[in-house]
Structures are given as structure tokens and as C-alpha cells.
Design a protein around this motif. Structure first.
Motif, PDB file in Angstrom:
ATOM      1  N   LYS A  81      15.757   8.979   1.539  1.00 39.07           N
ATOM      2  CA  LYS A  81      14.190   8.909   0.917  1.00 39.07           C
ATOM      3  C   LYS A  81      14.554  10.949   0.528  1.00 39.07           C
ATOM      4  O   LYS A  81      14.695  11.682   0.866  1.00 39.07           O
ATOM      5  N   SER A  82      13.282  10.759  -0.305  1.00 37.70           N
ATOM      6  CA  SER A  82      12.784  12.551  -0.438  1.00 37.70           C
ATOM      7  C   SER A  82      11.889  13.211   0.281  1.00 37.70           C
ATOM      8  O   SER A  82      11.243  12.633   1.194  1.00 37.70           O
ATOM      9  N   THR A  83      12.435  14.914   0.165  1.00 34.32           N
ATOM     10  CA  THR A  83      11.555  15.274   1.894  1.00 34.32           C
ATOM     11  C   THR A  83      10.498  15.442   1.158  1.00 34.32           C
ATOM     12  O   THR A  83       9.786  15.739   2.232  1.00 34.32           O
ATOM     13  N   ASP A  84       9.808  15.599  -0.444  1.00 36.25           N
ATOM     14  CA  ASP A  84       8.117  15.363  -0.470  1.00 36.25           C
ATOM     15  C   ASP A  84       7.630  14.852  -0.167  1.00 36.25           C
ATOM     16  O   ASP A  84       5.692  14.503  -0.006  1.00 36.25           O
ATOM     17  N   GLY A  85       8.468  13.587  -0.069  1.00 32.71           N
ATOM     18  CA  GLY A  85       7.545  12.542   0.140  1.00 32.71           C
ATOM     19  C   GLY A  85       6.651  11.839  -1.167  1.00 32.71           C
ATOM     20  O   GLY A  85       6.085  10.521  -0.780  1.00 32.71           O
ATOM     21  N   SER A  86       6.694  11.875  -2.229  1.00 35.18           N
ATOM     22  CA  SER A  86       6.421  12.334  -3.402  1.00 35.18           C
ATOM     23  C   SER A  86       7.823  11.427  -4.166  1.00 35.18           C
ATOM     24  O   SER A  86       7.055  10.121  -5.560  1.00 35.18           O
ATOM     25  N   SER A  87       8.489  12.619  -4.516  1.00 35.87           N
ATOM     26  CA  SER A  87       9.674  11.744  -5.322  1.00 35.87           C
ATOM     27  C   SER A  87       9.874  10.328  -4.995  1.00 35.87           C
ATOM     28  O   SER A  87      10.303   9.906  -4.056  1.00 35.87           O
TER      29      SER A  87
END
Length: 289
Positions: free
Chosen positions: A174-180
Motif C-alpha cells: 500500500k502507498s504511504t500517502d493512502g491516495s496513490s
């Protein structure tokens, strides 16, 4: 082949064949008019060859399985559609076709609300591949396992120009920013890596009930690469091919008719055109390991 056993034990009664046995079978199928293009490339001779002279590719692997009566299909990812390879492999290992069908070679019974059970025929490797492409994430991108089927899940043969590996799993990051969107790492057996050490690490992990993440971390510490970043794969390789098999066996009439891998029949080309089906086809690119 080992991942298909015992589903295809009748075809491989002695287990995984040796390199010499595979090469002998390849020469025999060439003599019988199967995969003539590859036969000409190798001058109809493969037994005893070593090194680059013995390299074969996805098309030869398809011909080998088809000749022996094992259903298989080639999936190729070309140009900008190479980026689809991660989602495709994730859908495969997560069995994302859901309750309306899967790769199993036994019939699946579906119960629709208010309707009698419906028996869905077994899917060919080609049709199953199309279904994997046509599967879209549900519930705002939730890609959790949606199939309760316990059928065989053969590993995948993945090839690019000059090399091939065996894909035995996939890990979503999962992406660290939660949006990618998430990225993927393939879990692979690579002939360039030390197989005995990989096996030992995996066996120790199972014995100690360790998580896959901790096992992979330990391998990296010992400079053993058991993962392949899909992002890096897509960046560095122009064309990518997969051999997809449901481990189903072919009827004799179908087996003897498979002389050449044909687009739209035995080969799927990744596309954003939905739904993907036999009506969409593109020429097959020959590659040799």
C-alpha cells in the motif's frame, strides 16, 4: 509442472520431467508439425544443447503443454499496457473472479437468490485469462479474496527478452500517502538465484511459523532476491509474456489440433478494451530466453 500435480499426474506419472526429457518431447512435437516457427529457429534440434543455444520461450512452453494435453494460454503485455501485469497477476492469485467462476477444472455450482443452482462449465485457460482482465476492483478498490474455491493454482511462467522466471505469488504494498494506487512485488523463483538457499529459507520459515515478510527480509539480508518489483519490471522490459494454465486436460481432438499458438484463440493481448474476449487479438511476439 510441479505446481500442477496431482491434477495432471496422468500426463506426468513420474513427476517433473528432466531437461533431457523436455528437450526430447520438444523435438518430437516439432517432427509432428507443432510450432514450426520455433522448430526452424532451433533447426529442429534441441537435445544436448546448453547455454543460450538451448533457450526456449513462452511459445515453446505453450506448445509443450498443448502437445501433452495440458490446457494453457499465453498472455502478453505490450507497450503501455505492460502496466497491467501487476493487477492481472494479483487477480489471479487472489482468485478475483469471485463466485461466478474460477480456474478449477471441476464444475462450479452457483446458487443465485431465488433461482435454482446453475452449473458453470469449466473455463479454458484463454477464457479464464479474459475473465481476469475483465475483473474490476469492487467496494472502492477493495481487492480481498472473493472466491472460496480450493482448486489448483499453478505457478506462472513469466518471460521477457533474454530471461524467464517462475511466479509463485504476489505481494501488495500500500502507498504511504493512502491516495496513490498500491504497488506489487512478485514472489519468484529466478534461475539466477541460489535455489537451495531459497528452499532452505522457506522451509525454515514454515517450520518456525514466520510471516512471509520476515522471511523475505531475512533473504534480502543474505542478498537472496525472492521478490521482483512490478514497477521495475515494467520500466526495464518492453514486452512481457505469461504462460497461464488452469491445469485442465485437453480433449484429444483439441490436443491434436493445436499446431500453432494463435492470437484470439490461444493468446491474449493485454488491453484496456472491455470486455476482453476472443474478438480482440494481436500478433504474438516470439521471444527466446
Amino acid at each position: 509442472i510441479s505446481s500442477m500435480l496431482p491434477a495432471v499426474r496422468s500426463i506426468f506419472p513420474d513427476g517433473v520431467p528432466s531437461v533431457h526429457e523436455i528437450q526430447t518431447t520438444m523435438e518430437q512435437l516439432w517432427k509432428e508439425g507443432v510450432d514450426i516457427e520455433s522448430a526452424k529457429h532451433h533447426n529442429y534440434k534441441l537435445v544436448g544443447k546448453k547455454g543460450r543455444r538451448a533457450f526456449i520461450g513462452t511459445i515453446e512452453a505453450w506448445a509443450y503443454f498443448s502437445y501433452l494435453g495440458v490446457d494453457a494460454a499465453i498472455v502478453q503485455f505490450l507497450n503501455k499496457n505492460r502496466a497491467m501485469v501487476g493487477d492481472f497477476i494479483w487477480n489471479y492469485f487472489a482468485k478475483m473472479t469471485g463466485p461466478d467462476g474460477c480456474s478449477c477444472f471441476d464444475d462450479v455450482t452457483i446458487v443465485q437468490p431465488g433461482a435454482p443452482p446453475v452449473v458453470v462449465p469449466s473455463l479454458s485457460s484463454f477464457d479464464y485469462g479474459c475473465r481476469l482482465f475483465n475483473t474490476r476492483p469492487v467496494n472502492n478498490g477493495d481487492s480481498s479474496l472473493r472466491s472460496s474455491c480450493t482448486c489448483a493454482m499453478p505457478s506462472m511462467y513469466l518471460q521477457w527478452e533474454g530471461h524467464s522466471i517462475t511466479v509463485v505469488g504476489i505481494r501488495k504494498i500500500k502507498s504511504t500517502d493512502g491516495s496513490s494506487p498500491p504497488s506489487f512485488n512478485l514472489i519468484v523463483f529466478d534461475p539466477h538465484q541460489r535455489g537451495a538457499q531459497i528452499k532452505a529459507n522457506l522451509e525454515n520459515g514454515v517450520a518456525n511459523k514466520s510471516s512471509l515478510g520476515s522471511v523475505l527480509t531475512g533473504m534480502k539480508a543474505n542478498k537472496i532476491n525472492f521478490e521482483l518489483s512490478v514497477d521495475e519490471l515494467v520500466k526495464k522490459r518492453e514486452n512481457i509474456q505469461l504462460l497461464l494454465s488452469t491445469a485442465a486436460t485437453l480433449e484429444e481432438s483439441e490436443r491434436v489440433s493445436r499446431k500453432k499458438c494463435q492470437s484470439g484463440i490461444h493468446c491474449i493481448t493485454a488491453s484496456t478494451t472491455y470486455p476482453l474476449s476472443r474478438e480482440y487479438s494481436q500478433g504474438i511476439t516470439s521471444m527466446y530466453r
